[in-house]
Design a protein around this motif. Structure first.
Motif, mmCIF file in Angstrom:
data_model
loop_
_atom_site.group_PDB
_atom_site.id
_atom_site.type_symbol
_atom_site.label_atom_id
_atom_site.label_comp_id
_atom_site.label_asym_id
_atom_site.label_seq_id
_atom_site.Cartn_x
_atom_site.Cartn_y
_atom_site.Cartn_z
ATOM 1 N N GLY A 65 -50.347 -27.083 35.409
ATOM 2 C CA GLY A 65 -49.737 -26.794 34.120
ATOM 3 C C GLY A 65 -49.211 -28.004 33.375
ATOM 4 N N PHE A 66 -49.328 -29.196 33.961
ATOM 5 C CA PHE A 66 -48.727 -30.383 33.373
ATOM 6 C C PHE A 66 -49.620 -31.593 33.566
ATOM 7 N N ALA A 67 -49.658 -32.481 32.584
ATOM 8 C CA ALA A 67 -50.404 -33.729 32.715
ATOM 9 C C ALA A 67 -49.732 -34.797 31.876
ATOM 10 N N TYR A 68 -49.973 -36.043 32.230
ATOM 11 C CA TYR A 68 -49.481 -37.150 31.410
ATOM 12 C C TYR A 68 -50.543 -38.235 31.329
ATOM 13 N N LEU A 69 -50.501 -38.994 30.257
ATOM 14 C CA LEU A 69 -51.320 -40.178 30.064
ATOM 15 C C LEU A 69 -50.412 -41.296 29.586
ATOM 16 N N VAL A 70 -50.710 -42.511 29.994
ATOM 17 C CA VAL A 70 -50.089 -43.688 29.397
ATOM 18 C C VAL A 70 -51.180 -44.359 28.569
ATOM 19 N N VAL A 71 -51.003 -44.381 27.255
ATOM 20 C CA VAL A 71 -52.042 -44.876 26.360
ATOM 21 C C VAL A 71 -51.589 -46.167 25.686
ATOM 22 N N ASP A 72 -52.561 -46.919 25.193
ATOM 23 C CA ASP A 72 -52.273 -48.205 24.561
ATOM 24 C C ASP A 72 -53.242 -48.401 23.392
ATOM 25 N N ASP A 73 -52.694 -48.667 22.231
ATOM 26 C CA ASP A 73 -53.517 -48.944 21.049
ATOM 27 C C ASP A 73 -53.529 -50.433 20.713
ATOM 28 N N GLY A 74 -53.102 -51.264 21.647
ATOM 29 C CA GLY A 74 -53.026 -52.683 21.423
ATOM 30 C C GLY A 74 -51.679 -53.146 20.902
ATOM 31 N N LYS A 75 -50.766 -52.195 20.666
ATOM 32 C CA LYS A 75 -49.448 -52.518 20.130
ATOM 33 C C LYS A 75 -48.332 -52.170 21.115
ATOM 34 N N GLY A 76 -48.719 -51.860 22.343
ATOM 35 C CA GLY A 76 -47.733 -51.487 23.344
ATOM 36 C C GLY A 76 -48.044 -50.131 23.957
#
Length: 445
Positions: free
Chosen positions: A334-345
């Motif tokens: 029921g739960f998920a996470y992502l750590v994403v980066d667009d080049g700005k942090g």
């Protein structure tokens, strides 16, 4: 939990301050009941229906307790701290051979010697509270076990013993809890927590020669390190379905006590030896057999269909705006996470997907915007949940007419316990809303 689990109110107030050790970190209002039931899927739904705020701390709890689904709940506790009441034991009987008021040399642990390879029957099981105290004292290095207390009467399927250990280098609380547990919830207790949620120095998982599984964790009582109380823990899941859970601190109490020493008294090898000792077998054998699980109504299994949230992560990833790279990921049912980066942090993104939540509409969606298809939408921009200065949390919370609730939040940091890495989250509110209202959640496996 890391688990019973990703909603803040039931997990950090209920599983504890779960797994406690699960927000503050590794336990529910009735920890013993949680241990007994293993945090079933049904209870998880009930708890989630009562939560208004989404959080990823549950993952940490599922793991260590460490939080976690049992966490500190195995260990009992003092009055007024949310843990079970304990029965005071005036004096051990029999006389301990390890930690004693007079400092008799130990016969149990050695600092670096080999640890036992598992629990094996050792004869008749002791039954008195004093026997628990004697076992713990006898397994500790030379020193004194002061003010020992036990919990054997509050619940028949849970026993614990704790005290303040004094080896001449500073008082330190130490405790051991015993219960039966098996299946995914027990496995979670011997799995190291996700570092996205819990700050710790070291954690090691291993399998012993008899098939038992062991986790040794070295971390902190407070994930945000507002106090430097160290929290070290070893959990053994035996091959025949028992949990032996030991915790120690570098202070005479888990919370609110001055730190007395640099580290807790037992090193990792000694913690392993403590939980692996044959001396606990008699007490374990006296625990009642676990009740036979009844199949859920309509047949099927209580096992989570997606225990690691892989399906949710896959769908969430497919809905990300262009230009975002996934740097880390995780989840549970029921739960998920992502750590994403667009080049700005880096930016932490979490989502909960829950069916059959129609009974919380009035509680959680007052004043919500109704979309053309009948979906209710609430958006918010708030500070982060963990009290870290500068953390922003942007959330889109939706519920469909059929009761499917999708809640997605983005942060301007790589997790909820570290300083901000950027001015704003990597996703705009419009993008979060598009994710939460996507038709893909209706067709997800």
């Amino acid at each position: 939990m890391p688990s019973e689990k990703p909603f803040e109110v039931p997990f950090e107030d209920g599983l504890g301050e779960a797994l406690r050790h699960t927000g503050e970190t590794f336990a529910p209002t009735d920890r013993a009941a949680l241990v007994d039931a293993g945090l079933t899927r049904g209870r998880g739904r009930v708890a989630r229906r009562r939560a208004a705020v989404v959080t990823g701390s549950a993952l940490a709890l599922a793991a260590v307790g460490i939080g976690g689904a049992y966490g500190g709940g195995l260990l009992g506790g003092g009055q007024g701290d949310g843990r079970p009441d304990e029965t005071s034991v005036a004096a051990p009987h029999p006389t301990p051979t390890g930690a004693t008021p007079t400092g008799t040399a130990p016969t149990g642990l050695t600092p670096d010697g080999p640890a036992p390879t598992g629990l094996t029957p050792t004869g008749p099981a002791p039954s008195a509270d004093a026997d628990l105290v004697g076992i713990l004292a006898g397994l500790l290095p030379a020193g004194e076990l002061k003010n020992p207390t036990t919990n054997t009467s509050d619940t028949s399927d849970f026993r614990s013993v704790r005290g303040v250990f004094d080896d001449g280098k500073g008082d330190a609380e130490i405790s051991v809890g015993l219960t039966r547990a098996d299946g995914p919830q027990a496995d979670q207790q011997v799995a190291c927590p996700d570092k996205v949620f819990i700050t710790y120095d070291n954690c090691v998982e291993s399998e012993l020669a008899d098939g038992s599984r062991l986790m040794v964790f070295q971390g902190y009582e407070y994930p945000d390190r507002r106090e430097d109380t160290k929290y070290w823990r070893a959990v053994l899941h035996t091959s025949d379905g028992f949990l032996v859970d030991a915790s120690e601190y570098n202070a005479p109490a888990q919370k609110g006590a001055k730190i007395t020493r640099a580290d807790p008294p037992l090193n990792p090898a000694q913690l392993k030896a403590l939980v692996s000792s044959d001396e606990w077998r008699g007490q374990l054998n006296e625990l009642p057999a676990a009740p036979t699980a009844r199949p859920p109504a309509g047949g099927g299994s209580e096992a989570p269909a997606d225990p690691e949230g892989a399906d949710i992560r896959k769908t969430l990833t497919s809905l990300l705006p262009a230009g975002l790279r996934v740097r880390d990921e995780g989840g549970q049912e029921g739960f998920a996470y992502l750590v994403v980066d667009d080049g700005k942090g880096r930016s932490y993104l979490q989502i909960n997907v829950q069916p059959n939540m129609g009974d919380v509409v009035g509680e959680l969606f007052p004043g919500a915007t109704e979309l053309p298809d009948g979906t209710l939408l609430k958006t918010s921009k708030t500070d982060g949940e963990k009290g870290i200065d500068g953390i922003k949390m942007w959330t889109a919370d939706t519920i469909r007419p059929d009761g499917l609730r999708v809640v997605v939040s983005a942060f301007n940091a790589a997790d909820q316990k570290s300083p901000a890495t950027r001015e704003n989250p990597a996703l705009t509110m419009k993008q979060l809303t598009a994710i939460a209202t996507s038709e893909k959640w209706l067709t997800r496996p």
